[in-house]
Design a protein around this motif. Sequence first.
Motif, short mmCIF file in Angstrom:
data_model
loop_
_atom_site.label_atom_id
_atom_site.label_comp_id
_atom_site.label_asym_id
_atom_site.label_seq_id
_atom_site.Cartn_x
_atom_site.Cartn_y
_atom_site.Cartn_z
N MET A 1 -15.20 -2.45 22.35
CA MET A 1 -15.46 -3.86 22.66
C MET A 1 -15.33 -4.12 24.15
O MET A 1 -16.15 -4.85 24.74
CB MET A 1 -14.50 -4.76 21.88
CG MET A 1 -14.61 -6.22 22.23
SD MET A 1 -13.68 -7.28 21.09
CE MET A 1 -14.79 -7.25 19.69
N HIS B 1 -14.62 -9.73 15.14
CA HIS B 1 -15.50 -8.58 15.03
C HIS B 1 -15.20 -7.76 13.77
O HIS B 1 -16.11 -7.31 13.08
CB HIS B 1 -15.33 -7.71 16.28
CG HIS B 1 -16.22 -6.51 16.33
ND1 HIS B 1 -17.59 -6.60 16.33
CD2 HIS B 1 -15.92 -5.19 16.38
CE1 HIS B 1 -18.11 -5.38 16.38
NE2 HIS B 1 -17.11 -4.51 16.41
N ARG C 1 -15.90 -9.94 10.39
CA ARG C 1 -17.34 -10.09 10.12
C ARG C 1 -17.62 -11.22 9.12
O ARG C 1 -18.34 -11.04 8.14
CB ARG C 1 -17.92 -8.78 9.58
CG ARG C 1 -17.87 -7.63 10.57
CD ARG C 1 -18.44 -6.36 9.97
NE ARG C 1 -18.32 -5.23 10.86
CZ ARG C 1 -19.21 -4.89 11.79
NH1 ARG C 1 -20.30 -5.62 11.93
NH2 ARG C 1 -19.02 -3.86 12.57
N ALA D 1 -17.00 -0.38 13.13
CA ALA D 1 -17.05 -1.59 13.95
C ALA D 1 -17.08 -1.19 15.41
O ALA D 1 -16.62 -0.12 15.79
CB ALA D 1 -15.82 -2.44 13.68
#
Length: 206
Positions: free
Chosen positions: A38, A123, A126, A206
């Motif tokens: 991220m 994130h 979701r 992810a």
Amino acid sequence: MSTDGWKNFGRYGADLDPGNIHGKVALGRALEDALERMIIHGGIKSPASTRRGLIARMKYLTTTSGGAQAMADAGITATRPTIRAWTKGKQRPRPENAEAIDTAYWNLRAANILANPGALKQHLNRGGQGTKVEIHPINQDVVDEPRRRDNLRVRRIQVRYIWDAAVDALVARDIGELEQIWDDIIAELDSDWGAYTYVAHVGLGA
């Protein structure tokens, strides 16, 4: 249910492979990997060695709280006029300073994301769909052959509702909480849960 799983882990050689670790440790590493992705994914793509990349980093460092300290921690001792010249693109720093600017930028970005972990939670959650967890069983090559389990395989499960607590535990470095969360995750494996208390790797989709 106890997260101890194989209470006598290592009796038959499983601990001879340092890659065989408790799931709470593997989960922590997987969360760190997701955080790193991220940080990098949303960061400045242009290298610090380019004019565009330099100006972008300098603007972030000079307009974001903690930027001055991040530069100092990275070893930057330039004067204010020099820093202004770098920020406006009127002067290029020496290679060692460009590297320090890059270090300061990524360190500050990482610290700011860690201080505001909501984005990582969102994130992983979701919108309620959760994140797929891929669980790799321990390497059994080091286990006494009569004690090996032929039915262990990579397991993939969609995990929901635990990610807020998992991210909080990561930020707090609360290994005890991560252990409880790992317990909740492998509970989805029903009777096989104990065989995945210790694992070789955990990956997050992810």
